[in-house]
Scaffold this motif. Structure first.
Motif, PDB file in Angstrom:
ATOM      1  N   ALA A  97       0.832  -1.209   0.000  1.00 33.62           N
ATOM      2  CA  ALA A  97       0.000   0.000   0.000  1.00 33.62           C
ATOM      3  C   ALA A  97       0.864   1.255   0.000  1.00 33.62           C
ATOM      4  CB  ALA A  97      -0.942  -0.007   1.199  1.00 33.62           C
ATOM      5  N   LEU A  98       1.896   1.264   0.832  1.00 36.87           N
ATOM      6  CA  LEU A  98       2.802   2.417   0.856  1.00 36.87           C
ATOM      7  C   LEU A  98       3.552   2.554  -0.468  1.00 36.87           C
ATOM      8  CD1 LEU A  98       4.352   2.306   4.451  1.00 36.87           C
ATOM      9  CD2 LEU A  98       2.626   3.883   3.559  1.00 36.87           C
ATOM     10  N   ASP A  99       3.924   1.426  -1.053  1.00 38.67           N
ATOM     11  CA  ASP A  99       4.645   1.469  -2.327  1.00 38.67           C
ATOM     12  C   ASP A  99       3.747   1.992  -3.439  1.00 38.67           C
ATOM     13  OD1 ASP A  99       7.064   0.540  -1.297  1.00 38.67           O
ATOM     14  OD2 ASP A  99       6.422  -1.540  -1.453  1.00 38.67           O
ATOM     15  N   ALA A 100       2.479   1.589  -3.442  1.00 37.74           N
ATOM     16  CA  ALA A 100       1.544   2.096  -4.449  1.00 37.74           C
ATOM     17  C   ALA A 100       1.414   3.613  -4.354  1.00 37.74           C
ATOM     18  CB  ALA A 100       0.183   1.429  -4.291  1.00 37.74           C
ATOM     19  N   HIS A 101       1.363   4.112  -3.113  1.00 42.27           N
ATOM     20  CA  HIS A 101       1.281   5.563  -2.909  1.00 42.27           C
ATOM     21  C   HIS A 101       2.555   6.239  -3.412  1.00 42.27           C
ATOM     22  CE1 HIS A 101       0.243   9.367  -1.019  1.00 42.27           C
ATOM     23  NE2 HIS A 101       1.441   9.375  -0.449  1.00 42.27           N
ATOM     24  N   ALA A 102       3.710   5.642  -3.128  1.00 44.50           N
ATOM     25  CA  ALA A 102       4.977   6.222  -3.577  1.00 44.50           C
ATOM     26  C   ALA A 102       5.076   6.221  -5.099  1.00 44.50           C
ATOM     27  CB  ALA A 102       6.146   5.446  -2.969  1.00 44.50           C
ATOM     28  N   ILE A 108       4.857   7.048 -11.586  1.00 49.07           N
ATOM     29  CA  ILE A 108       5.087   5.791 -12.315  1.00 49.07           C
ATOM     30  C   ILE A 108       3.990   4.761 -12.041  1.00 49.07           C
ATOM     31  CG2 ILE A 108       7.575   6.158 -12.342  1.00 49.07           C
ATOM     32  CD1 ILE A 108       7.766   3.886 -10.225  1.00 49.07           C
ATOM     33  N   GLY A 109       2.918   5.155 -11.374  1.00 49.22           N
ATOM     34  CA  GLY A 109       1.835   4.211 -11.119  1.00 49.22           C
ATOM     35  C   GLY A 109       0.573   4.936 -10.701  1.00 49.22           C
ATOM     36  N   ASN A 110      -0.568   4.321 -11.009  1.00 45.38           N
ATOM     37  CA  ASN A 110      -1.835   4.903 -10.554  1.00 45.38           C
ATOM     38  C   ASN A 110      -2.892   3.817 -10.309  1.00 45.38           C
ATOM     39  OD1 ASN A 110      -2.412   4.137 -13.148  1.00 45.38           O
ATOM     40  ND2 ASN A 110      -3.354   6.073 -13.776  1.00 45.38           N
ATOM     41  N   SER A 111      -2.434   2.580 -10.117  1.00 49.06           N
ATOM     42  CA  SER A 111      -3.356   1.469  -9.901  1.00 49.06           C
ATOM     43  C   SER A 111      -3.537   1.191  -8.417  1.00 49.06           C
ATOM     44  CB  SER A 111      -2.839   0.193 -10.578  1.00 49.06           C
ATOM     45  OG  SER A 111      -2.734   0.366 -11.969  1.00 49.06           O
ATOM     46  N   ARG A 112      -4.726   0.713  -8.084  1.00 40.80           N
ATOM     47  CA  ARG A 112      -4.969   0.261  -6.713  1.00 40.80           C
ATOM     48  C   ARG A 112      -4.154  -1.002  -6.434  1.00 40.80           C
ATOM     49  NH1 ARG A 112     -10.155   1.697  -8.476  1.00 40.80           N
ATOM     50  NH2 ARG A 112     -10.530  -0.468  -9.119  1.00 40.80           N
ATOM     51  N   VAL A 113      -3.869  -1.258  -5.166  1.00 40.26           N
ATOM     52  CA  VAL A 113      -3.178  -2.487  -4.774  1.00 40.26           C
ATOM     53  C   VAL A 113      -4.041  -3.687  -5.148  1.00 40.26           C
ATOM     54  CG1 VAL A 113      -2.346  -3.836  -2.803  1.00 40.26           C
ATOM     55  CG2 VAL A 113      -1.871  -1.383  -2.932  1.00 40.26           C
ATOM     56  N   PHE A 114      -3.410  -4.702  -5.675  1.00 42.33           N
ATOM     57  CA  PHE A 114      -4.104  -5.923  -6.081  1.00 42.33           C
ATOM     58  C   PHE A 114      -3.811  -7.015  -5.059  1.00 42.33           C
ATOM     59  CE2 PHE A 114      -4.065  -9.842  -8.845  1.00 42.33           C
ATOM     60  CZ  PHE A 114      -5.448  -9.938  -8.962  1.00 42.33           C
ATOM     61  N   ASP A 115      -4.821  -7.457  -4.354  1.00 46.03           N
ATOM     62  CA  ASP A 115      -4.683  -8.504  -3.332  1.00 46.03           C
ATOM     63  C   ASP A 115      -5.280  -9.806  -3.847  1.00 46.03           C
ATOM     64  OD1 ASP A 115      -3.712  -6.726  -1.162  1.00 46.03           O
ATOM     65  OD2 ASP A 115      -5.742  -5.880  -1.282  1.00 46.03           O
ATOM     66  N   PHE A 116      -4.571 -10.899  -3.624  1.00 49.18           N
ATOM     67  CA  PHE A 116      -5.157 -12.193  -3.964  1.00 49.18           C
ATOM     68  C   PHE A 116      -4.514 -13.284  -3.121  1.00 49.18           C
ATOM     69  CE2 PHE A 116      -1.389 -12.205  -6.589  1.00 49.18           C
ATOM     70  CZ  PHE A 116      -1.031 -13.538  -6.762  1.00 49.18           C
ATOM     71  N   ALA A 117      -5.196 -14.417  -3.067  1.00 54.53           N
ATOM     72  CA  ALA A 117      -4.733 -15.558  -2.290  1.00 54.53           C
ATOM     73  C   ALA A 117      -5.004 -16.835  -3.077  1.00 54.53           C
ATOM     74  CB  ALA A 117      -5.427 -15.615  -0.932  1.00 54.53           C
ATOM     75  N   ARG A 118      -4.218 -17.851  -2.807  1.00 57.64           N
ATOM     76  CA  ARG A 118      -4.445 -19.169  -3.386  1.00 57.64           C
ATOM     77  C   ARG A 118      -3.865 -20.217  -2.450  1.00 57.64           C
ATOM     78  NH1 ARG A 118       0.131 -21.512  -5.450  1.00 57.64           N
ATOM     79  NH2 ARG A 118       1.856 -20.149  -6.126  1.00 57.64           N
ATOM     80  N   ALA A 135       1.654  -3.966  -6.005  1.00 57.83           N
ATOM     81  CA  ALA A 135       1.522  -2.572  -6.432  1.00 57.83           C
ATOM     82  C   ALA A 135       2.232  -2.458  -7.773  1.00 57.83           C
ATOM     83  CB  ALA A 135       2.140  -1.623  -5.417  1.00 57.83           C
ATOM     84  N   PHE A 136       1.515  -1.987  -8.788  1.00 56.02           N
ATOM     85  CA  PHE A 136       2.036  -1.973 -10.151  1.00 56.02           C
ATOM     86  C   PHE A 136       2.667  -0.621 -10.490  1.00 56.02           C
ATOM     87  CE2 PHE A 136      -1.373  -5.149 -10.215  1.00 56.02           C
ATOM     88  CZ  PHE A 136      -0.681  -6.240 -10.717  1.00 56.02           C
ATOM     89  N   ALA A 137       3.655  -0.691 -11.378  1.00 57.77           N
ATOM     90  CA  ALA A 137       4.323   0.517 -11.873  1.00 57.77           C
ATOM     91  C   ALA A 137       4.502   0.382 -13.375  1.00 57.77           C
ATOM     92  CB  ALA A 137       5.678   0.694 -11.188  1.00 57.77           C
ATOM     93  N   HIS A 138       4.720   1.498 -14.041  1.00 62.33           N
ATOM     94  CA  HIS A 138       4.934   1.446 -15.481  1.00 62.33           C
ATOM     95  C   HIS A 138       5.870   2.570 -15.919  1.00 62.33           C
ATOM     96  CE1 HIS A 138       1.316   4.078 -15.004  1.00 62.33           C
ATOM     97  NE2 HIS A 138       2.006   4.843 -15.821  1.00 62.33           N
ATOM     98  N   ASP A 139       6.638   2.242 -16.929  1.00 58.49           N
ATOM     99  CA  ASP A 139       7.431   3.229 -17.654  1.00 58.49           C
ATOM    100  C   ASP A 139       6.672   3.485 -18.943  1.00 58.49           C
ATOM    101  OD1 ASP A 139       9.352   4.777 -18.878  1.00 58.49           O
ATOM    102  OD2 ASP A 139      10.610   3.086 -19.453  1.00 58.49           O
ATOM    103  N   VAL A 145       7.020  -4.194 -21.293  1.00 53.49           N
ATOM    104  CA  VAL A 145       7.451  -4.761 -20.017  1.00 53.49           C
ATOM    105  C   VAL A 145       6.711  -3.989 -18.934  1.00 53.49           C
ATOM    106  CG1 VAL A 145       9.494  -3.253 -19.885  1.00 53.49           C
ATOM    107  CG2 VAL A 145       9.410  -5.346 -18.525  1.00 53.49           C
ATOM    108  N   ARG A 146       6.209  -4.706 -17.948  1.00 54.77           N
ATOM    109  CA  ARG A 146       5.525  -4.051 -16.833  1.00 54.77           C
ATOM    110  C   ARG A 146       6.247  -4.405 -15.538  1.00 54.77           C
ATOM    111  NH1 ARG A 146       0.618  -1.377 -18.147  1.00 54.77           N
ATOM    112  NH2 ARG A 146       0.759  -0.685 -15.987  1.00 54.77           N
ATOM    113  N   PHE A 147       5.921  -3.645 -14.491  1.00 56.04           N
ATOM    114  CA  PHE A 147       6.665  -3.709 -13.244  1.00 56.04           C
ATOM    115  C   PHE A 147       5.697  -3.747 -12.066  1.00 56.04           C
ATOM    116  CE2 PHE A 147       8.979  -1.431 -16.500  1.00 56.04           C
ATOM    117  CZ  PHE A 147      10.249  -1.974 -16.450  1.00 56.04           C
ATOM    118  N   ALA A 148       6.153  -4.333 -10.974  1.00 55.19           N
ATOM    119  CA  ALA A 148       5.353  -4.363  -9.753  1.00 55.19           C
ATOM    120  C   ALA A 148       6.266  -4.668  -8.585  1.00 55.19           C
ATOM    121  CB  ALA A 148       4.241  -5.410  -9.851  1.00 55.19           C
TER     122      ALA A 148
END
Length: 288
Positions: A97-102, A108-118, A135-139, A145-148
């Protein structure tokens, strides 16, 4: 706080065939896992990082990208329509969550945090719970290529020494390598994504050194000189091309490759598997 390597996504069109390639190359490969959004994966785990071999197995389950949501399935469907290979670079996180805000603050990012479990499985067959936050990022200049960053909520259930023993002697992943015509054009993104403020620049390119592996951006000619591979250049964009493996004995890995029918070659003291053999990726084996 700087982020180190967590995992690399290797997008392929045939998951079991790619897993068999990794097995013949001397790696221990995990069982098939299924995601609710249409992708399936198999894992190659090392001590510090893992490879997520990924296939779009159920395209009917894919959801589109949203205003503030990144669709993992849609991105990989579109990626695989053009090529196989390394599609995402994912670093570790202690607080997604903090990384998504940063990432949003740095542009370099504007997506909500993606939570999942398996559910996962221990080597002895015991089921365990796994959960992740990404938390996703993009250039913006690099659409292929995508980043997270990835926060593991039950790391004790995921990382297991039994999965980290490989016949080829691979122990860790010292670094991931991207290629760009002008590496310095991407240094602002690399600083913001890795959290490493002091990048190392040389005639080869730009490198972020972290406590859990290096992230490099090389010029195409430097990648060719270092590894004997001429990478395809995507205009001014970055692509994720190579992964380095630290092995105990290069000769041992080379023998296993030969026995498994894997074509690899020596270059500047390293053992290299070319993209046309490794499902679009360059695998680089070097002495630990």
């Amino acid at each position: 706080m700087p982020h180190g390597l967590d995992h690399i996504v290797h997008a392929v069109r045939d998951l079991d065939a790619a897993a068999e390639f990794y097995r013949r190359a001397g790696f221990t490969v995990g069982a098939r896992n299924r995601h609710a959004w249409g992708t399936h994966n198999r894992i190659v785990q090392l001590k510090n990082c893992y490879i997520e071999i990924l296939e779009v197995a159920e395209p009917e389950k894919i959801v589109p990208h949203g205003a503030r949501s990144f669709s993992f399935g849609a991105y990989h469907r579109d990626f695989l329509a053009k090529r196989e290979g390394f599609s995402m670079l994912i670093l570790n996180s202690s607080n997604a969550a903090l990384d998504a805000h940063a990432f949003e603050k740095s542009g370099i990012g504007n997506s909500r945090v993606f939570d999942f479990a398996r559910e996962g499985t221990k080597p002895d067959g015991t089921p365990v719970k796994l959960a992740f936050s990404l938390a996703f990022a993009h250039d913006l200049a690099s659409p292929n290529v995508r980043f997270a960053v990835c926060q593991h909520h039950f790391p004790e259930n995921f990382w297991d020494p039994a999965f980290q023993t490989h016949a080829n002697g691979a122990r860790a992943i010292p670094g991931a390598i991207m290629v760009a015509d002008n590496p310095t054009d991407h240094h602002i993104f690399l600083k913001a994504f890795t959290g490493v403020s002091d990048l190392h620049s040389s005639s080869i390119g730009v490198r972020a050194r972290t406590e859990n592996g290096d992230i490099e951006i090389m010029e195409p000619v430097s990648f060719r000189d270092q590894f004997g591979v001429s990478p395809a250049v995507d205009a001014e964009a970055m692509t994720l091309n190579g992964l380095r493996f630290a092995v105990t004995d290069i000769a041992q890995a080379e023998t296993l490759h030969r026995q498994g029918g894997i074509a690899s070659h020596r270059h500047v003291g390293r053992l290299v598997v070319l993209p046309d053999v490794a499902c679009g990726a360059t695998l680089i084996f070097e002495t630990a």
